[in-house]
Design a protein around this motif. Structure first.
Motif, short mmCIF file in Angstrom:
data_model
loop_
_atom_site.label_atom_id
_atom_site.label_comp_id
_atom_site.label_asym_id
_atom_site.label_seq_id
_atom_site.Cartn_x
_atom_site.Cartn_y
_atom_site.Cartn_z
N HIS A 39 0.79 -1.24 0.07
CA HIS A 39 0.05 -0.22 0.04
C HIS A 39 0.85 0.86 -0.13
O HIS A 39 1.95 1.00 0.39
N ALA A 40 0.38 2.39 -0.27
CA ALA A 40 1.29 3.58 -0.31
C ALA A 40 0.14 4.78 0.10
O ALA A 40 -1.31 4.71 -0.03
N LEU A 41 0.77 5.76 0.69
CA LEU A 41 -0.11 7.09 0.93
C LEU A 41 0.76 8.02 -0.08
O LEU A 41 1.88 8.21 -0.19
N ILE A 42 -0.14 8.52 -1.07
CA ILE A 42 0.62 9.57 -2.05
C ILE A 42 -0.38 10.86 -1.80
O ILE A 42 -1.54 10.71 -2.05
N THR A 43 0.35 11.92 -1.73
CA THR A 43 -0.34 13.08 -1.14
C THR A 43 0.28 14.35 -1.90
O THR A 43 1.66 14.62 -1.63
N MET A 44 -0.42 15.14 -2.68
CA MET A 44 0.23 16.23 -3.19
C MET A 44 -0.61 17.38 -2.59
O MET A 44 -1.66 17.64 -2.69
N PRO A 100 -6.15 24.63 -10.64
CA PRO A 100 -5.65 24.35 -12.04
C PRO A 100 -4.63 23.39 -12.13
O PRO A 100 -4.19 22.71 -10.97
N VAL A 101 -4.06 22.90 -13.15
CA VAL A 101 -3.28 21.86 -13.37
C VAL A 101 -1.79 22.02 -12.62
O VAL A 101 -1.21 21.14 -12.14
N THR A 102 -1.73 23.31 -12.26
CA THR A 102 -0.28 23.78 -11.45
C THR A 102 -0.38 23.62 -10.20
O THR A 102 0.51 23.84 -9.53
N ALA A 103 -1.37 23.36 -9.52
CA ALA A 103 -1.67 23.19 -8.17
C ALA A 103 -1.06 22.08 -7.43
O ALA A 103 -1.11 20.90 -8.15
N GLY A 104 -0.56 22.07 -6.79
CA GLY A 104 0.10 20.98 -5.81
C GLY A 104 1.71 20.94 -6.02
O GLY A 104 2.05 20.03 -6.72
N CYS A 105 2.45 21.91 -5.36
CA CYS A 105 3.88 21.85 -5.52
C CYS A 105 4.63 20.82 -4.88
O CYS A 105 5.67 20.78 -5.09
N GLN A 139 -2.21 24.68 8.84
CA GLN A 139 -3.74 24.97 8.22
C GLN A 139 -3.53 25.90 6.83
O GLN A 139 -4.47 25.49 6.10
N ASP A 140 -2.34 26.62 6.71
CA ASP A 140 -2.42 27.03 5.49
C ASP A 140 -1.82 26.33 4.24
O ASP A 140 -0.70 26.62 3.79
N ARG A 141 -2.73 25.13 3.76
CA ARG A 141 -2.40 24.40 2.78
C ARG A 141 -3.57 23.88 2.34
O ARG A 141 -4.60 23.60 2.94
N THR A 142 -3.61 23.41 0.77
CA THR A 142 -4.78 22.64 0.35
C THR A 142 -4.29 21.17 -0.24
O THR A 142 -3.26 21.33 -0.71
N HIS A 143 -5.26 20.21 0.39
CA HIS A 143 -4.80 18.94 -0.37
C HIS A 143 -5.36 18.79 -1.68
O HIS A 143 -6.64 18.78 -1.75
N VAL A 144 -4.57 18.61 -2.69
CA VAL A 144 -4.81 18.66 -4.07
C VAL A 144 -5.07 17.46 -4.48
O VAL A 144 -6.39 16.99 -5.07
N PHE A 145 -4.27 16.31 -4.14
CA PHE A 145 -4.80 14.81 -4.32
C PHE A 145 -3.96 14.03 -3.12
O PHE A 145 -2.76 13.85 -3.04
#
Length: 293
Positions: A39-44, A100-105, A139-145
Motif C-alpha cells: 500500500h502507499a500514501l500519495i499526497t500532493m 488548475p493543473v499547476t496546483a500542488g507543488c 492549516q495554510d495548505r490545500t490537499h490537491v490529491f
C-alpha cells in the motif's frame, strides 16, 4: 486525574492505555511483516501563497516524522517538489485531478507493508486527531490529491538488474513523474491495467531514464478522516502511476513523455488526467522553495 460526579477518580493520562512492552511484543508476533509495498500514501499539497517556507519547515521538521514515518507499518518515505518551471510542464491543461493543473507543488510518497493497511489506518486517524488537537497541523495548505492506495503492479526497465520497488523511496532517484489515468468505467480498469503492464509501459520504459513504474489504485478514506482532506475521487476507475527517473525530469522531457495522453486515448480504455514531474527535496533545507511561484 479527574473525578466523576460521585467523586471517584478517573484516570485520563496515557497510563490508562496498555502500551507496555508486553503489548508491543504481542503485536509484533502476529500478522504480515514482509517488505513488499502493498500500500502507499500519495499526497500532493499546495501551500497557500506566502506560507511556502513555513509549510516546508513544518512538514519536514515535524509532520513527515510524527504524522508519517513514526507510524506503524510505514517503512519508507520520500518528499518531492515541483518548481514553477516543472509545474508549467504538466498536462493536460484541463485536469480532473489538479485545478488548475499547476496546483500542488509538494508531493509526499510513503510505502506501507502489505497486509497492514487496516492497522495503519487506525493509528493514522488517531495520531492526526491528536496532532490537530495539539496545534501541530499547518492549516495554510490545500490537499490537491491525497489518497491511500493499493499496489497493483511494478514494471521494470531492466528486469532483475535494477533496484526493486521496495527500495524506490530510498534509492537516490533524480526525479519522479506522477501520472493519473481514469479508466472508461469500473469494468475497464482491469483491462487498462493489463494493457499498461503488458504493452504500454514496457515500450515506454525501454531505453528511457525511468527505471520503473509502480501502479496503484486509490482506496476511500475513512469517514472519520480529518475535515481538511476531501474524500478520494475515482476509487472504482482510477490508476496512479509513479515513474522513478534516474535523471532530472527536464532532461529529455518532451521526448520521454510526449504522446502519453494520445496513446491512452487511442487504446479506448481511459483518459490521462495528470502528468506531473517532480524533483526530490533536499532534507533539512529550503532548497527550491523560492522557485515555487
Amino acid at each position: 486525574m479527574t473525578a466523576d460526579s460521585e467523586g471517584t477518580p478517573e484516570v485520563t493520562t496515557a497510563a490508562a492505555v496498555d502500551t507496555g512492552p508486553a503489548t508491543y511484543a504481542e503485536l509484533a508476533a502476529v500478522g504480515p511483516y514482509g517488505v513488499h509495498p502493498g500500500h502507499a500514501l500519495i499526497t500532493m499539497v499546495e501551500p497557500h501563497p506566502g506560507h511556502e517556507y513555513a509549510y516546508n519547515r513544518w512538514y519536514e521538521d515535524d509532520h513527515y516524522i510524527a504524522g508519517a514515518m513514526a507510524m506503524p507499518w510505514i517503512f519508507a518515505g520520500r518528499r518531492w517538489v515541483a518548481t514553477r518551471e516543472l509545474q508549467l510542464l504538466r498536462r493536460p491543461e484541463e485536469s480532473a485531478v489538479a485545478r488548475p493543473v499547476t496546483a500542488g507543488c509538494y508531493l509526499s510518497t510513503y510505502w506501507i507493508t502489505a497486509g497492514r493497511y487496516d492497522e495503519h489506518m487506525k493509528w493514522t486517524v488517531g495520531i492526526n486527531k491528536r496532532l490537530n488537537r495539539d496545534g501541530r497541523v499547518h492549516q495554510d495548505r490545500t490537499h490537491v490529491f491525497t489518497a491511500f492506495q493499493d499496489h497493483l503492479a511494478t514494471v521494470y526497465r531492466d528486469g532483475a538488474a535494477g533496484p526493486r520497488d521496495f527500495h524506490a523511496l530510498d534509492h537516490p532517484y533524480a526525479g519522479l513523474v506522477l501520472e493519473v489515468i481514469d479508466a472508461d468505467g469500473p469494468e475497464r480498469r482491469e483491462v487498462l491495467l493489463e494493457w499498461l503492464c503488458a504493452r504500454h509501459l514496457p515500450r515506454r520504459l525501454s531505453g528511457s531514464p525511468a527505471a520503473m513504474v509502480t501502479v496503484f489504485r486509490p482506496t476511500p478514506l475513512p469517514g472519520d478522516r480529518m475535515s481538511y482532506v476531501r474524500q478520494v475521487e475515482g476509487v472504482d476507475t482510477r490508476l496512479t502511476l509513479l515513474w522513478f527517473l534516474q535523471r532530472d525530469p527536464r532532461d529529455g522531457w518532451a521526448e520521454q513523455f510526449a504522446g502519453l495522453e494520445e496513446e491512452v486515448a487511442e487504446s479506448g480504455l481511459g483518459r490521462v488526467e495528470l502528468v506531473a514531474p517532480f524533483l526530490p527535496t533536499v532534507p533539512g533545507t529550503d532548497r527550491y522553495v523560492s522557485e515555487l511561484r
